[in-house]
Scaffold this active site. Structure first.
Site, PDB file in Angstrom:
ATOM      1  N   PRO A   1       0.818  -1.217   0.000  1.00 41.75           N
ATOM      2  CG  PRO A   1       0.061  -0.964   2.195  1.00 41.75           C
ATOM      3  CD  PRO A   1       0.761  -1.937   1.282  1.00 41.75           C
TER       4      PRO A   1
ATOM      5  CG  ASP B   1       6.266  -2.627 -13.962  1.00 38.65           C
ATOM      6  OD1 ASP B   1       5.556  -3.059 -14.893  1.00 38.65           O
ATOM      7  OD2 ASP B   1       5.895  -2.572 -12.780  1.00 38.65           O
TER       8      ASP B   1
END
Length: 379
Positions: A100, A212
């Protein structure tokens, strides 16, 4: 025998001696207790210092000259807990493979983003260290800035500058929010991401392959300027090295270059491929992964190539732009994207070439006439 006088004389002498002994005993106990308490706190402080030193040593790495170590601020867990209201749900910004991310506010009023490593994260300590080591030395206006980290007890966190407008995918894939990004803003984002990748590939101390590159890893500041983030999967190349390979393919399907997805081969051209996908998504407002045209089974790349062959690239452009869109600029971006997603890495341009293409009106080469999609050749 004792006389009364002798008794009281002796008693008068004995009473002060007892008080002295008691006082000495009490003082000794107090001193010993004080020493024990002080020793305990010194031990705890020393242990804490050793832990911090070890943590710093873990994330420190020699640079290519072997003499300079990274210097990165270390935040206390209590500081980050206070800044995020003890990681409260209303401060949670989102969650990725790492874990998170929370918004926080330090005591001086500075806003931060806290990336907290999840205990069940698919990315672990190696990715954490990798991100710290790589991004700590990077300084570019189109790369997110790492402010420090926290490694304490079971917690491992990265502290970044706060990006108030979240990430690019938050806007371009939402029908309402996408209207906040007109063509001029989108073109500015395209150019900013291109500059950031060029810095990673060519101008930073080591050649860095992001691996990525995707819309969710492009963060937007107050003025909607883009900043590349998330370097947990990045790899560095030194000297004249230009490509590498891995047995562990990581990243996001839909953005992966074919040679990387199938054989684990990666290079600067892998990032170029991902940039080409991102470019198509920004222009069209559609996701490459999960998007299929109702009239055929082609994904976004396939549709873009099909429309290009038919001479109808304008059909790919997000319809909400209307007259505000610079059509020639948008078509040029589609053209560049098709050059970036060509099948063979050697056919794709470098990011320096992409930057020149974006900034000029010179004639561009034609993309190759074939594309392999899910094992099928499109001609």
């Amino acid at each position: 025998m004792w006389t009364d006088g002798a008794y009281w004389a002796t008693g008068a002498k004995a009473e002060p001696d007892t008080k002295v002994v008691v006082a000495i005993v009490v003082a000794t106990i107090v001193v010993v207790a004080g020493l024990l308490v002080s020793g305990y706190y010194m031990y705890k402080s020393r242990t804490k210092l050793i832990e911090k030193t070890e943590s710093r040593r873990e994330i420190s790495q020699k640079t290519d000259d072997g003499n300079e170590e990274l210097e990165l601020p270390m935040f206390e867990l209590s500081t980050i807990a206070n800044a995020t209201d003890n990681f409260s749900l209303h401060n949670k910004l989102g969650e990725g493979g790492f874990g998170p991310v929370y918004k926080g506010t330090l005591t001086d009023g500075k806003e931060i983003a806290v990336k907290r490593l999840s205990k069940i994260s698919g990315q672990g300590l190696n990715e954490f260290k990798n991100e710290v080591i790589l991004i700590a030395k990077l300084q570019h206006r189109n790369l997110v800035k790492l402010l420090g980290c926290c490694i304490q007890e079971e917690e491992k966190m990265l502290i970044y500058e706060f990006m108030p407008n979240k990430s690019l995918d938050f806007f371009i894939f939402d029908q309402k929010r996408s209207k906040l990004l007109d063509w001029s803003k989108r073109f500015n984002i395209i150019c900013g991401v291109a500059r950031g990748l060029l810095y990673l590939h060519q101008d930073s101390r080591l050649r860095i392959i992001h691996r990525d590159m995707k819309a969710s890893n492009v963060l937007l500041d107050q003025e909607m300027n883009p900043k590349i983030s998330d370097f947990g999967l990045a790899r560095t190349f030194g000297g004249d090295q230009t490509e590498g390979n891995t047995n562990r393919v990581v990243g996001t399907y839909g953005y992966m270059a074919p040679e990387y997805a199938s054989d684990g081969l990666f290079s600067v051209k892998s990032d170029v491929f991902s940039f080409g996908i991102l470019l198509l998504e920004i222009v069209s407002g559609k996701k490459n992964r999960g998007f299929y045209h109702p009239d055929h089974d082609l994904n976004l790349i396939g549709q873009a190539w099909q429309l290009w062959k038919e001479g109808n690239p304008l059909e790919l452009i997000d319809s909400f732009f209307g007259e505000s869109c610079n059509l020639s600029e948008a078509v040029r971006c589609i053209h560049i994207s098709l050059l970036c997603v060509q099948q063979h890495p050697e056919d794709r341009p470098t990011m320096s070439a992409v930057g020149l293409m974006l900034g000029s009106e010179n004639t561009l080469p034609e993309p190759k006439s074939t594309w392999f999609l899910d094992g099928q050749e499109i001609t």
